[in-house]
Write a protein that holds these residues in place. Structure first.
Motif, PDB file in Angstrom:
ATOM      1  N   UNK A   6      39.523  35.629  35.502  1.00  0.00           N
ATOM      2  CA  UNK A   6      39.278  35.363  36.925  1.00  0.00           C
ATOM      3  C   UNK A   6      40.154  34.216  37.420  1.00  0.00           C
ATOM      4  N   UNK A   7      40.247  33.160  36.651  1.00  0.00           N
ATOM      5  CA  UNK A   7      41.094  32.004  37.039  1.00  0.00           C
ATOM      6  C   UNK A   7      42.552  32.425  37.151  1.00  0.00           C
ATOM      7  N   UNK A   8      43.035  33.178  36.167  1.00  0.00           N
ATOM      8  CA  UNK A   8      44.432  33.625  36.194  1.00  0.00           C
ATOM      9  C   UNK A   8      44.694  34.528  37.399  1.00  0.00           C
ATOM     10  N   UNK A   9      43.772  35.429  37.697  1.00  0.00           N
ATOM     11  CA  UNK A   9      43.946  36.326  38.839  1.00  0.00           C
ATOM     12  C   UNK A   9      43.971  35.548  40.149  1.00  0.00           C
ATOM     13  N   UNK A  10      43.080  34.607  40.305  1.00  0.00           N
ATOM     14  CA  UNK A  10      43.064  33.798  41.519  1.00  0.00           C
ATOM     15  C   UNK A  10      44.365  33.009  41.660  1.00  0.00           C
ATOM     16  N   UNK A  11      44.891  32.495  40.552  1.00  0.00           N
ATOM     17  CA  UNK A  11      46.165  31.769  40.571  1.00  0.00           C
ATOM     18  C   UNK A  11      47.340  32.669  40.959  1.00  0.00           C
ATOM     19  N   UNK A  12      47.189  33.972  40.721  1.00  0.00           N
ATOM     20  CA  UNK A  12      48.272  34.927  41.009  1.00  0.00           C
ATOM     21  C   UNK A  12      48.106  35.611  42.368  1.00  0.00           C
ATOM     22  N   UNK A  13      47.160  35.165  43.175  1.00  0.00           N
ATOM     23  CA  UNK A  13      47.031  35.710  44.520  1.00  0.00           C
ATOM     24  C   UNK A  13      46.042  36.854  44.663  1.00  0.00           C
ATOM     25  N   UNK A  14      45.042  36.909  43.796  1.00  0.00           N
ATOM     26  CA  UNK A  14      43.998  37.916  43.889  1.00  0.00           C
ATOM     27  C   UNK A  14      42.673  37.250  44.261  1.00  0.00           C
ATOM     28  N   UNK A  15      41.845  38.002  44.948  1.00  0.00           N
ATOM     29  CA  UNK A  15      40.481  37.562  45.237  1.00  0.00           C
ATOM     30  C   UNK A  15      39.534  38.481  44.475  1.00  0.00           C
ATOM     31  N   UNK A  16      38.642  37.905  43.688  1.00  0.00           N
ATOM     32  CA  UNK A  16      37.688  38.700  42.913  1.00  0.00           C
ATOM     33  C   UNK A  16      36.728  39.369  43.893  1.00  0.00           C
ATOM     34  N   UNK A  17      36.599  40.674  43.742  1.00  0.00           N
ATOM     35  CA  UNK A  17      35.788  41.478  44.649  1.00  0.00           C
ATOM     36  C   UNK A  17      34.445  41.855  44.027  1.00  0.00           C
ATOM     37  N   UNK A  18      34.458  42.159  42.729  1.00  0.00           N
ATOM     38  CA  UNK A  18      33.256  42.620  42.033  1.00  0.00           C
ATOM     39  C   UNK A  18      33.432  42.352  40.547  1.00  0.00           C
ATOM     40  N   UNK A  19      32.331  42.018  39.876  1.00  0.00           N
ATOM     41  CA  UNK A  19      32.407  41.828  38.420  1.00  0.00           C
ATOM     42  C   UNK A  19      31.093  42.186  37.752  1.00  0.00           C
ATOM     43  N   UNK A  20      31.210  42.777  36.582  1.00  0.00           N
ATOM     44  CA  UNK A  20      30.078  43.103  35.717  1.00  0.00           C
ATOM     45  C   UNK A  20      30.440  42.670  34.308  1.00  0.00           C
ATOM     46  N   UNK A  21      29.498  42.074  33.633  1.00  0.00           N
ATOM     47  CA  UNK A  21      29.671  41.697  32.226  1.00  0.00           C
ATOM     48  C   UNK A  21      28.631  42.428  31.392  1.00  0.00           C
ATOM     49  N   UNK A  22      28.985  42.708  30.162  1.00  0.00           N
ATOM     50  CA  UNK A  22      28.019  43.183  29.192  1.00  0.00           C
ATOM     51  C   UNK A  22      28.416  42.574  27.849  1.00  0.00           C
ATOM     52  N   UNK A  23      27.615  42.735  26.818  1.00  0.00           N
ATOM     53  CA  UNK A  23      27.939  42.078  25.542  1.00  0.00           C
ATOM     54  C   UNK A  23      29.285  42.488  24.946  1.00  0.00           C
ATOM     55  N   UNK A  24      29.791  43.644  25.323  1.00  0.00           N
ATOM     56  CA  UNK A  24      31.022  44.118  24.706  1.00  0.00           C
ATOM     57  C   UNK A  24      32.251  43.982  25.595  1.00  0.00           C
ATOM     58  N   UNK A  25      32.060  43.956  26.885  1.00  0.00           N
ATOM     59  CA  UNK A  25      33.224  43.921  27.747  1.00  0.00           C
ATOM     60  C   UNK A  25      32.913  43.463  29.149  1.00  0.00           C
ATOM     61  N   UNK A  26      33.952  43.440  29.966  1.00  0.00           N
ATOM     62  CA  UNK A  26      33.771  43.102  31.363  1.00  0.00           C
ATOM     63  C   UNK A  26      34.508  44.119  32.220  1.00  0.00           C
ATOM     64  N   UNK A  27      34.062  44.204  33.443  1.00  0.00           N
ATOM     65  CA  UNK A  27      34.643  45.095  34.441  1.00  0.00           C
ATOM     66  C   UNK A  27      34.755  44.268  35.707  1.00  0.00           C
TER      67      UNK A  27
END
Length: 191
Positions: free
Chosen positions: A163-184
């Protein structure tokens, strides 16, 4: 990275049915009809094929650096297969409406450059969809250790790091889901 995937390409799809973190329906729900879509690091085309069948009006591209993986994608009768690297994509600026990066980001040798390239080839307000393994979970730490044995360039990011890297590159986080194995997560290009 090319070496390990050359050997696993023939059985990669079967392996990912067991261990992949992607949710194809969730990914597809983030893509609008008529979008020009890039499956980045799409390997054998398992996600691109699903998108192509579900939304035939979309123009779907697949970029992967490994010829063996692309040969498997060719068997799925996918169009627009391109061999290349995420850090130096052979597409013009503002070309795609959406980019999918599924179970692939941790294999990109130049993550920062790859994220900059994603921003470059996405249209303004374009959507980046990332699904990958969560480096902070215990089961994934074991997987990471195994993958590093076969591919020294593997570099898992936590959801927070990405998320930090994306924001630094000009993206705005729109939606996020986490689970024990991965993220979306989905992010929108702001520039």
């Amino acid at each position: 990275m090319n070496t390990i995937f050359k050997f696993i390409a023939p059985f990669y799809d079967k392996m990912m049915k067991i261990g992949g973190v992607e949710d194809k329906e969730k990914i597809a729900s983030e893509i609008d009809p008529g979008d020009r879509v890039l499956d980045l690091g799409g390997g054998t085309g398992r996600i691109a094929k699903f998108i192509q069948e579900l939304q035939s009006e979309n123009e779907t591209y697949l970029l992967d650096c490994n010829r063996g993986m692309l040969k498997k994608a060719e068997e799925k009768e996918l169009k627009n297969l391109v061999q290349g690297y995420s850090s130096n994509m052979p597409f013009s600026n503002d070309f795609f409406d959406a980019i999918l990066c599924v179970d692939a980001l941790h294999h990109f040798e130049k993550t920062e450059e790859s994220l900059s390239e994603m921003n470059r080839v996405l249209k303004p307000r374009g959507k980046l969809i990332v699904s990958d393994f969560n480096s902070e979970s215990t089961p994934m730490k074991a997987l990471e250790a195994l993958e590093i044995l076969g591919d020294r360039s593997v570099s898992y990011l936590s959801n927070q790091e990405l998320k930090k890297m994306l924001e630094d590159k000009g993206f705005k986080i729109n939606h996020e889901d986490d689970n024990p194995f991965g993220y979306f997560l989905t992010a929108i290009k702001t520039e």
